[in-house]
Write an enzyme that holds these catalytic residues in place. Structure first.
Site, PDB file in Angstrom:
ATOM      1  N   LYS A 178       0.838  -1.196   0.000  1.00  0.00           N
ATOM      2  CA  LYS A 178       0.000   0.000   0.000  1.00  0.00           C
ATOM      3  C   LYS A 178       0.874   1.247   0.000  1.00  0.00           C
ATOM      4  CE  LYS A 178      -3.983   1.955   2.510  1.00  0.00           C
ATOM      5  NZ  LYS A 178      -4.910   1.743   3.651  1.00  0.00           N
ATOM      6  N   SER A 202      -9.625   1.738   2.737  1.00  0.00           N
ATOM      7  CA  SER A 202      -8.756   2.521   1.885  1.00  0.00           C
ATOM      8  C   SER A 202      -7.711   1.700   1.143  1.00  0.00           C
ATOM      9  CB  SER A 202      -8.050   3.592   2.715  1.00  0.00           C
ATOM     10  OG  SER A 202      -7.221   2.995   3.713  1.00  0.00           O
ATOM     11  N   SER A 236     -10.018  -0.843   6.850  1.00  0.00           N
ATOM     12  CA  SER A 236      -9.434  -0.618   5.526  1.00  0.00           C
ATOM     13  C   SER A 236      -8.683  -1.799   4.935  1.00  0.00           C
ATOM     14  CB  SER A 236      -8.501   0.596   5.571  1.00  0.00           C
ATOM     15  OG  SER A 236      -9.243   1.780   5.728  1.00  0.00           O
TER      16      SER A 236
END
Length: 485
Positions: A78, A153, A177
């Site tokens: 990420k 996210s 997330s």
């Protein structure tokens, strides 16, 4: 089966046997990225040359008898985890050209284990969102149905795994997330206990809630990544100095002696019928595996959204104050004065959702309002934690949906942020309490959308969660589907 279709466990076995090299595996993943990335937008940055160099080194290490536990496995990361020499944007214009001088501890651990970092994934700006639609560099597409959200996210991380562009990924979970995009994309995702995995090198959103964790195709792969990234880190003051059990060896068949709690507050109005059916089927699977099922109550669940959206924005307001255009990141070059430079840098550098949360947090922390909002939210947070402690006195694991509904259409709730905030109601409490949670694929709706099953456990009970998830995965025996890309 093409190399990019392999699980981490399968790929490691083939490389150990000499049937596959790390370079061949990495090249296969890069070819897959070339074929489908325009459809799914999982990556912000792809490090082709760097990945192939890492793969070549992995092959040398294996030939020399020094192969790490993830030697040659291509993974994505990420884009809020620092990677030395590789752009880290946090999905924001504010950090569009930021290149960190060091690796996050979890990235360092992956590299030490021989993993190949293939690229950095799309995400909601500064991890603030539930759909990844606030990313400044493209919005990921749900690989199972075009035009639908991938979750957030960590949407890009989930998509990169579900779309078979890499074998696993690292994401972060502040309010769901990891678990939510894992559920919406049909893969396994785990949020560890707060303090179990180092946060050093993770760009902070809400420091008392953020946690790094894996996203994978199978529970076994998840356990392998947890074995690598878990453990105390003296560089992280929130890291807990506690022994880490061998997660991979905990994946035994059978759940005799285990008690699974079903929180009644998670099965109320607004829960999609197909989601409930899949959770009910999963409960039956756990029964057949030997688990006892009991009803439990988490009475303060109704306050989770309000508590979270005071605490998280307040911490974000503080953490994001550092982005002022002075030391690093975006700077507005047209301002005439220092104060104007601050204002214009932050106005132009941050997106709408980030600015909304900074405003909420700054207001909640302001003089005369702190006691009424942030302090009160912190007190209710303690009550939420107490709910879980009481529940775990009568059960070992909680089972529930991850989200009230399957994935929804992109843009559907863009003008109604509260509707998106409410979709997190079933995941937020784990972050507020600091407990581990995970999403395991439970099945598909009639429209072909994946639905995940949420499992939550007591503090530092990842071993129990993984064993339960493994038995659920084996018991459901879902047919191996691939997204039609």
């Amino acid at each position: 089966m093409k190399p990019y279709e392999l699980t981490i466990t399968q790929a490691l076995a083939k490389m150990k046997q000499g049937d596959l090299s790390a370079v061949e595996l990495t090249e296969s993943c890069l070819e897959r990225i070339d074929a489908v990335e325009k459809e799914v937008t999982a990556f912000i940055t792809i490090d082709r040359d760097g990945a192939l160099l890492q793969a070549e080194n992995a092959d040398r290490q294996r030939k020399a008898g020094r192969a790490g536990t993830l030697c040659g496995v291509p993974l994505s990361v990420k884009d809020l985890l620092c990677t030395a020499g590789l752009r880290t944007t946090c999905g924001s214009k504010m950090l569009a050209n930021f290149i960190p001088p060091y690796d996050a501890t979890v990235v360092e651990k992956l590299k030490s284990a021989g993993a190949v970092i293939i690229g950095k994934t799309t995400m909601d700006e500064f991890a603030m969102g539930s759909t990844s639609e606030s990313c400044a560099f493209g919005v990921p597409e749900n690989p199972w149905k075009k035009g639908y959200v991938a979750g957030g996210s960590s949407g890009g991380s989930a998509v990169s795994v579900a779309a078979l562009e890499c074998l696993g990924s690292l994401g972060s979970d502040t309010g769901g997330s990891i678990r939510q995009p894992a559920s919406l994309c049909g893969i396994v995702g785990m949020k560890p206990t707060y303090g179990r995995v180092s946060r050093y090198g993770l760009t902070a959103f809400a420091s008392s809630l953020d946690q790094v964790g894996p996203l994978c195709r199978t529970v076994e792969d998840c356990a392998r990544l947890m074995d690598v990234i878990s453990g105390y880190d003296q560089m992280d003051s929130t890291s807990v100095q506690r022994d880490v059990p061998p997660y991979l060896s905990s994946l035994a068949d059978g759940l005799e002696g285990l008690t699974v709690g079903v929180p009644r507050e998670y099965f109320t109005e607004g829960l999609d019928g197909e989601v409930k059916r899949i959770i009910d089927d999963s409960i039956e699977v756990l029964k057949k595996k030997g688990a006892a099922i009991v009803d439990v109550s988490l009475p303060h669940t109704q306050y989770c959204v309000a508590v979270y959206y005071l605490i998280a924005p307040s911490e974000a307001s503080s953490n994001l104050a550092r982005y002022d255009g002075v030391l690093y990141g975006y700077r507005d070059m047209e301002a005439d004065t220092l104060v104007d430079m601050y204002k214009q840098t932050r106005s132009k550098g941050f997106g709408a959702e980030v600015k909304r949360r900074i405003l909420i947090g700054t207001y909640a922390l302001s003089s005369g309002y702190y006691d009424a909002y942030y302090k009160k939210a912190s007190q209710v947070r303690t009550l939420i934690l107490d709910d879980f402690k009481k529940a775990f006195e009568v059960c070992d694991v909680l089972i529930s949906p991850v989200t009230p509904t399957p994935a929804w259409k992109k843009g559907e709730n863009t003008e109604d942020p509260l509707a998106i905030y409410m979709s997190d109601i079933l995941t937020l409490s784990a972050n507020l309490a600091g407990i581990p949670g995970m999403s395991v694929p439970g099945g598909f709706t009639a429209d072909g959308l994946p639905v995940g099953v949420q499992l939550q456990g007591g503090h530092f009970q990842e071993e129990t969660l993984l064993k339960t998830a493994f038995n659920l995965e084996q018991g459901l025996a879902l047919e191996h589907r691939k997204p039609a890309l």
